[in-house]
Design a protein around this motif. Structure first.
Motif, PDB file in Angstrom:
ATOM      1  N   PHE A 114       0.853  -1.188   0.000  1.00 31.29           N
ATOM      2  CA  PHE A 114       0.000   0.000   0.000  1.00 31.29           C
ATOM      3  C   PHE A 114       0.886   1.233   0.000  1.00 31.29           C
ATOM      4  CE2 PHE A 114      -2.135  -3.421   2.374  1.00 31.29           C
ATOM      5  CZ  PHE A 114      -3.100  -3.724   1.418  1.00 31.29           C
ATOM      6  N   LEU A 115       0.496   2.235  -0.795  1.00 34.67           N
ATOM      7  CA  LEU A 115       1.354   3.381  -1.069  1.00 34.67           C
ATOM      8  C   LEU A 115       0.684   4.699  -0.721  1.00 34.67           C
ATOM      9  CD1 LEU A 115       2.312   2.251  -4.683  1.00 34.67           C
ATOM     10  CD2 LEU A 115       3.619   1.814  -2.605  1.00 34.67           C
ATOM     11  N   ARG A 116       1.482   5.594  -0.194  1.00 31.14           N
ATOM     12  CA  ARG A 116       1.094   6.993  -0.017  1.00 31.14           C
ATOM     13  C   ARG A 116       1.879   7.779  -1.060  1.00 31.14           C
ATOM     14  NH1 ARG A 116       1.785   8.575   6.103  1.00 31.14           N
ATOM     15  NH2 ARG A 116       1.441   6.379   6.272  1.00 31.14           N
ATOM     16  N   LEU A 117       1.406   7.750  -2.297  1.00 31.14           N
ATOM     17  CA  LEU A 117       2.121   8.400  -3.388  1.00 31.14           C
ATOM     18  C   LEU A 117       2.129   9.914  -3.209  1.00 31.14           C
ATOM     19  CD1 LEU A 117       0.782   6.287  -6.376  1.00 31.14           C
ATOM     20  CD2 LEU A 117       3.079   6.220  -5.397  1.00 31.14           C
ATOM     21  N   LYS A 118       3.188  10.534  -3.703  1.00 30.77           N
ATOM     22  CA  LYS A 118       3.308  11.988  -3.634  1.00 30.77           C
ATOM     23  C   LYS A 118       2.150  12.634  -4.385  1.00 30.77           C
ATOM     24  CE  LYS A 118       8.313  11.980  -3.167  1.00 30.77           C
ATOM     25  NZ  LYS A 118       9.604  12.304  -3.804  1.00 30.77           N
ATOM     26  N   ALA A 119       1.605  13.682  -3.819  1.00 26.86           N
ATOM     27  CA  ALA A 119       0.456  14.372  -4.416  1.00 26.86           C
ATOM     28  C   ALA A 119       0.791  14.948  -5.790  1.00 26.86           C
ATOM     29  CB  ALA A 119      -0.038  15.474  -3.478  1.00 26.86           C
ATOM     30  N   ALA A 120       2.043  15.252  -6.027  1.00 32.22           N
ATOM     31  CA  ALA A 120       2.450  15.859  -7.301  1.00 32.22           C
ATOM     32  C   ALA A 120       2.493  14.855  -8.452  1.00 32.22           C
ATOM     33  CB  ALA A 120       3.819  16.519  -7.144  1.00 32.22           C
TER      34      ALA A 120
END
Length: 102
Positions: free
Chosen positions: A7-13
């Motif tokens: 599970f990932l918390r990808l960068k908002a950009a």
């Protein structure tokens, strides 16, 4: 079999195209690493709201724990893993890995 969930918390950009490219690199591992049965990816679709910021992810099904262990040290996985770490907020803190015997 092992279900390897990441599970990932990808960068908002990150753009949608960058996300797609990242997940395609994960899916491509099935063609080069023995013992992978299936790879699925996508956004969290749970209505519970308990994702803790981990709103994207993927799951790899391995034929055995040994196949999973070989994947972890495979050079192609290491390369893709580095790309993933660079793409999440907080480095390794932006990842959650959970493996299940299935």
């Amino acid at each position: 079999m092992i279900l390897h969930c990441v599970f990932l918390r990808l960068k908002a950009a990150m753009t949608a195209e960058e996300k797609q490219t990242l997940f395609e690199s994960v899916v491509a591992l099935k063609q080069v690493i023995p013992g992978i049965i299936d790879i699925q990816h996508g956004p969290n679709v749970s209505p519970e709201g308990l994702h803790g910021g981990f709103v994207d992810g993927f799951a790899v099904t391995f034929e055995s724990p040994e196949a999973r262990d070989a994947y972890l040290v495979h050079p192609e996985h290491v390369t893709v893993g580095q790309r993933i770490v660079e793409s999440v907020d907080g480095g390794l803190g932006g990842l959650l890995v959970f493996d299940l015997n299935i």
